[in-house]
Design a protein around this motif. Structure first.
Motif, PDB file in Angstrom:
ATOM      1  N   UNK A  64       0.648  -1.231   0.109  1.00  0.00           N
ATOM      2  CA  UNK A  64      -0.047  -0.145  -0.166  1.00  0.00           C
ATOM      3  C   UNK A  64       0.853   1.414  -0.181  1.00  0.00           C
ATOM      4  N   UNK A  65       2.249   1.300   0.717  1.00  0.00           N
ATOM      5  CA  UNK A  65       2.936   2.381   0.698  1.00  0.00           C
ATOM      6  C   UNK A  65       3.631   2.520  -0.426  1.00  0.00           C
ATOM      7  N   UNK A  66       3.763   1.638  -1.522  1.00  0.00           N
ATOM      8  CA  UNK A  66       4.137   1.886  -2.850  1.00  0.00           C
ATOM      9  C   UNK A  66       5.433   0.879  -3.260  1.00  0.00           C
ATOM     10  N   UNK A  67       5.538   0.019  -2.453  1.00  0.00           N
ATOM     11  CA  UNK A  67       6.699  -0.994  -2.309  1.00  0.00           C
ATOM     12  C   UNK A  67       6.423  -1.678  -3.857  1.00  0.00           C
ATOM     13  N   UNK A  68       7.310  -1.590  -4.942  1.00  0.00           N
ATOM     14  CA  UNK A  68       6.896  -2.349  -6.274  1.00  0.00           C
ATOM     15  C   UNK A  68       6.867  -3.967  -5.707  1.00  0.00           C
ATOM     16  N   UNK A  69       5.940  -4.678  -6.762  1.00  0.00           N
ATOM     17  CA  UNK A  69       5.904  -5.801  -6.633  1.00  0.00           C
ATOM     18  C   UNK A  69       7.239  -6.796  -6.938  1.00  0.00           C
ATOM     19  N   UNK A  70       7.468  -7.668  -6.097  1.00  0.00           N
ATOM     20  CA  UNK A  70       8.680  -8.475  -6.220  1.00  0.00           C
ATOM     21  C   UNK A  70       9.922  -8.275  -5.298  1.00  0.00           C
ATOM     22  N   UNK A  71       9.835  -6.866  -4.672  1.00  0.00           N
ATOM     23  CA  UNK A  71      10.825  -6.453  -3.768  1.00  0.00           C
ATOM     24  C   UNK A  71      10.812  -7.309  -2.500  1.00  0.00           C
ATOM     25  N   UNK A  72       9.605  -7.565  -2.055  1.00  0.00           N
ATOM     26  CA  UNK A  72       9.254  -8.152  -0.759  1.00  0.00           C
ATOM     27  C   UNK A  72       8.516  -9.382  -1.122  1.00  0.00           C
ATOM     28  N   UNK A  73       8.891 -10.568  -0.771  1.00  0.00           N
ATOM     29  CA  UNK A  73       8.364 -11.868  -0.927  1.00  0.00           C
ATOM     30  C   UNK A  73       8.223 -12.366   0.573  1.00  0.00           C
ATOM     31  N   UNK A  74       7.022 -12.899   0.848  1.00  0.00           N
ATOM     32  CA  UNK A  74       6.707 -13.571   2.264  1.00  0.00           C
ATOM     33  C   UNK A  74       6.263 -14.875   2.034  1.00  0.00           C
TER      34      UNK A  74
END
Length: 492
Positions: free
Chosen positions: A207-217
């Motif tokens: 939601x804060x704008x972190x692009x897809x793929x930067x964080x994966x859980x």
């Protein structure tokens, strides 16, 4: 204390708002095998949610996503990365009540403790939003004057983070914050007992704008099966783990095949030293913070109370009075100070350690037994006269138990404090300024708290020595764990 089921409408609404699939490449998806695992409320033993249970292929898919995004993310302007972290900090602060309730339901700590963790966790995003734009190299003249020396800092690359259950958000933001600031992508595996907080954080970062793929859980109950292929994969360049020393040693051995950059925040056996000139009011207050933060389930928790013989009786009685006045119960209940331990295994270990100490001569001043028929509660406990051979002086208690032993001289206190394979943090209470520095220098720990019961601070480097690990999180040092140094020699 009460053991009633706490799941009301407000609790259910918070639980239902959490996405419970794997978060890979910006998409929420089930495990490849459609497997799920239960999340339990440790105060009641009740299952409160089910989340995706990843397998080995899911882990590799997450690394694929991180690897594909790395080059683009590394080239993102530092200010853009900083703004994402700043927005994430603000969202965490705005939603602190819901995040705290979620944490209490899956981990057990009181709402007051959970709110404190949210505030602490959010600060890592604010701190590293400010560090993102201060990454710098240097320019210098070679000693012979013939060339120029340029150094630059570049992101390490895709990272793997393995976080523990005792601080489900703070141990995540302490790793995620500097990785985002430095320009690294990542795969995060939360503890199976507490995956909901990390999934809520993933949604917030998106939601804060972190692009897809930067964080994966990826949540999983089959950690070795999922993690080892990632650690041995050539695309992974950094591993950061917070947890037990035994698991950390295995991960370090596995990481050797790829020569990964590794950070290990492992076990502790923190000594709490009270000298004869200490302010006992401050020492008891500090002891409550150092021992009872997070129900004693913290690597920084005071594990051994080493008290000068002349003040040991008074200190023990005062501490017992404070510990005995704590209210046990479900963390969502009004006025509760102490929640349950994380599971039956944790409670049973505390019981074993107390029984061992009592069996070798220790005396129980307060507590000393499990409490209640439901959940995993253990009474806040103070033991005095704990003999040197007691197991709890060598092992992490990870529970609300304070064992007191005595010393007579400063040298004896230091020798006792350092008589452990661990070296994370030590607490020292004295009004003698010279002694403060002598003892701080003599302690074999990565951190020392002087006349205070809490040492953790996002602006300070957190980490230990010996079997407590290596690497630092937080402070100006924290971002260096995610940066490589490149040297360029320039001919004129």
């Amino acid at each position: 204390m009460t053991t009633s089921t706490p799941i009301g409408a407000s609790e259910r609404a918070v639980l239902d708002a959490v996405r419970t699939g794997l978060f890979i490449g910006g998409q929420w998806r089930p495990a490849a095998t459609s497997a799920v695992m239960d999340v339990e409320d440790p105060a009641t033993g009740q299952v409160i949610a089910q989340v995706a249970d990843a397998g080995a292929q899911d882990g590799l898919d997450a690394l694929d996503a991180a690897s594909r995004k790395q080059k683009e993310w590394a080239a993102t302007p530092p200010r853009d990365r900083a703004e994402i972290l700043r927005r994430s900090y603000e969202l965490m602060v705005d939603r602190a009540d819901d995040l705290a309730l979620l944490m209490t339901l899956e981990m057990g700590k009181s709402l007051a403790e959970s709110r404190a963790e949210i505030a602490y966790a959010a600060e890592f995003f604010r701190w590293f939003s400010e560090e993102a734009v201060r990454i710098a190299g240097r320019w210098s003249v070679a000693p012979n004057g013939a060339t120029r020396l340029l150094t630059m800092k570049q992101p390490v690359g895709p990272c793997l983070f393995i976080t523990p259950w005792n601080f489900p958000l703070a141990m995540g933001t302490r790793k995620i914050g500097p990785a985002i600031a430095a320009g690294c992508t990542m795969v995060v595996k939360p503890a199976p007992q507490t995956p909901l907080s990390m999934y809520a954080l993933a949604s917030l970062l998106a939601e804060a704008g972190l692009p897809d793929g930067v964080l994966n859980v990826i949540s999983t109950s089959r950690t070795p099966e999922v993690i080892e292929p990632l650690v041995r994969d050539h695309r992974l360049r950094k591993l950061s783990f917070t947890g037990s020393t035994a698991v950390g040693q295995k991960l370090v051995a596995q990481s050797a095949s790829q020569l990964l950059r590794v950070s290990m925040e492992l076990g502790g056996n923190a000594p709490f030293l009270v000298f004869d000139d200490a302010d006992l009011d401050a020492a008891v207050e500090g002891a409550m913070l150092a021992k009872m933060r997070n129900i004693g389930e913290a690597c920084t928790a005071a594990n051994r109370f080493l008290v000068h013989h002349s003040v040991a009786e008074e200190f023990g009685n005062r501490l017992a009075g404070r510990m005995g006045a704590l209210k046990l119960g479900h963390g969502t209940e009004e006025g509760v100070d102490v929640g349950p331990l994380i599971d039956s295994k944790a409670r049973d270990k505390v019981s074993e350690l107390v029984a061992d100490a009592v069996g070798t001569g220790a005396r129980v001043l307060v507590g000393g037994s499990p409490v209640g028929e439901r959940g995993y509660f253990y009474a806040p406990t103070v033991l005095t006269g704990v003999e040197p051979g007691a197991r709890m002086l060598a092992e992490e208690i990870f529970g609300p138990v304070a064992p007191i032993t005595t010393f007579q001289t400063e040298d004896e206190a230091l020798a006792m404090a350092n008589d452990t394979q661990f070296g994370l943090v030590a607490y020292v209470f004295t009004r003698d300024v010279s002694r403060s520095f002598r003892v701080a220098e003599g302690l074999e720990t990565g951190m020392v708290a002087l006349n205070q019961g809490i040492v953790s601070n996002p602006a300070a480097p957190f980490g230990g020595v010996k079997h407590s690990g290596f690497g630092r999180e937080g402070g100006t040092e924290g971002i260096e764990e995610y940066l490589e140094t490149k040297y360029v020699g320039i001919a004129l």
